[in-house]
Enzyme design. Structure first.
Site, PDB file in Angstrom:
ATOM      1  N   GLY A 275      -6.264   4.739   0.504  1.00  0.00           N
ATOM      2  CA  GLY A 275      -6.743   3.475   1.059  1.00  0.00           C
ATOM      3  C   GLY A 275      -6.012   3.148   2.350  1.00  0.00           C
TER       4      GLY A 275
ATOM      5  N   GLU B 176      -4.140   0.542   3.331  1.00  0.00           N
ATOM      6  CA  GLU B 176      -2.753   0.096   3.177  1.00  0.00           C
ATOM      7  C   GLU B 176      -1.868   1.220   2.647  1.00  0.00           C
ATOM      8  OE1 GLU B 176      -1.337  -3.034   4.008  1.00  0.00           O
ATOM      9  OE2 GLU B 176      -3.225  -2.998   5.100  1.00  0.00           O
TER      10      GLU B 176
ATOM     11  N   TYR C 183      13.281  -9.852   4.829  1.00  0.00           N
ATOM     12  CA  TYR C 183      13.397  -9.226   6.143  1.00  0.00           C
ATOM     13  C   TYR C 183      14.395 -10.000   7.025  1.00  0.00           C
ATOM     14  CZ  TYR C 183       8.748  -7.740   4.491  1.00  0.00           C
ATOM     15  OH  TYR C 183       7.695  -7.287   3.734  1.00  0.00           O
TER      16      TYR C 183
ATOM     17  N   GLU D 249      13.117 -19.764  -4.734  1.00  0.00           N
ATOM     18  CA  GLU D 249      12.228 -20.759  -4.153  1.00  0.00           C
ATOM     19  C   GLU D 249      11.866 -21.781  -5.224  1.00  0.00           C
ATOM     20  OE1 GLU D 249       9.062 -18.279  -2.759  1.00  0.00           O
ATOM     21  OE2 GLU D 249       8.080 -18.160  -4.700  1.00  0.00           O
TER      22      GLU D 249
ATOM     23  N   HIS E  98       3.688 -18.950  -2.421  1.00  0.00           N
ATOM     24  CA  HIS E  98       3.485 -18.133  -3.610  1.00  0.00           C
ATOM     25  C   HIS E  98       2.843 -18.936  -4.734  1.00  0.00           C
ATOM     26  CE1 HIS E  98       6.934 -15.276  -2.291  1.00  0.00           C
ATOM     27  NE2 HIS E  98       5.763 -14.809  -1.902  1.00  0.00           N
TER      28      HIS E  98
END
Length: 293
Positions: free
Chosen positions: A18, A20, A165, A213, A251
């Protein structure tokens, strides 16, 4: 050393053909990951060329494992097929399954997690809806950019991909043993506690960054675990200090219900366990910098 993913890990990619899967297989190979194959039942027997590196395609995970000795799979399949892909990996007995896919129905995640437990929990599942796991200088399974940071002595566990990141970039001069993006869905495989325990046991990890979070009580439970079991310094960050109650932020699992799950409540719990918590990612990085300096 590193946790769960090392230079010796043999990785396959479910959904390698695929868009990705193909794109990130190329990036993982460039990062030094030992990708030994991929799966697509309709394209079994083919061989893909990634800038001169030939990667065979197998029909099933079990076949790929038998032929290559693979012990890690990275899953890039659409949400509707993710449950089937994870169950196939569990049935094959692979040691680590990294589920990148976003938008997996929660009941599907609950089903494949329960299936894994019923099978003895032999497969470690990371994700879904996560950036994966990277041990800089050794291997990279997922979508964490390899250029952000090199190897070092910090362990990182995070619910957020982008904050993973940023933290790796801000502390790149110290480097990381392993960074684990566990994902922010309401039901995930590997938790903060799982990663904290592994980093505590890893002799090369000297300090730990934990990013949480709003929503749920995972960070409060992690705080209890840290207080009882972790002797290494831990710094933390909780995303969502300004989030309004009742609104999902980013999220699916990041939602405040009543007075529970707020960033402030999580900060208080972590600080009570001896964790220094920054109000911003940069402040959190600075706290770690002070510890290591």
């Amino acid at each position: 050393m590193a946790i769960w993913l090392t230079k010796d890990s043999k990785v396959i990619v479910q959904g390698i053909t695929g868009s990705e899967g193909t794109k990130h297989t190329r990036k993982m190979l460039a990062a030094g990951t030992d990708i030994v194959g991929g799966t697509n039942p309709r394209k079994a027997g083919q061989e893909l060329d990634f800038d001169g590196v030939k990667v065979p395609v197998f029909g099933t995970v079990a076949d790929a494992m038998e032929k290559t000795g693979a012990d890690v799979t990275v899953i890039f399949v659409p949400p509707a097929f993710t449950k089937g892909a994870v169950i196939e990996a569990i049935d094959a007995g692979i040691g680590l399954a990294v589920v990148i896919t976003e938008g997996v129905p929660v009941h599907d995640s609950a089903e494949f997690w329960a299936y894994n437990l019923a099978k003895g929990g032999k497969t470690r599942i990371i994700g879904p809806n996560c950036p994966g796991i990277a041990s800089p200088g050794q291997s990279n399974a997922g979508i964490i950019p390899a250029s952000i940071s090199g190897p070092g002595k910090i362990g990182l566990v995070s619910k957020s991909g982008t904050l993973t990141y940023q933290m790796m970039y801000e502390l790149s001069d110290f480097g990381f043993t392993t960074a684990v993006g566990i994902g922010g869905d309401p039901i995930i495989g590997t938790t903060h506690i799982d990663a904290l325990a592994a980093f505590q046991a890893d002799p090369d990890t000297e300090a730990i960054v934990m990013i949480g979070e709003i929503g749920g009580d995972a960070e409060e439970r992690a705080a209890e675990f840290i207080k009882a079991n972790v002797t290494k310094p831990v710094v933390g960050y909780i995303a969502g200090f300004t989030a309004p109650p009742g609104k999902t932020m980013g999220h699916a699992g990041a939602i405040i219900s009543g007075s529970s799950g707020t960033a402030e409540a999580k900060k208080i719990a972590l600080e009570a366990a001896g964790v220094k918590v920054g109000k911003t990612p940069s402040e959190t990085a600075q706290l770690m910098r002070e510890i290591l300096s």
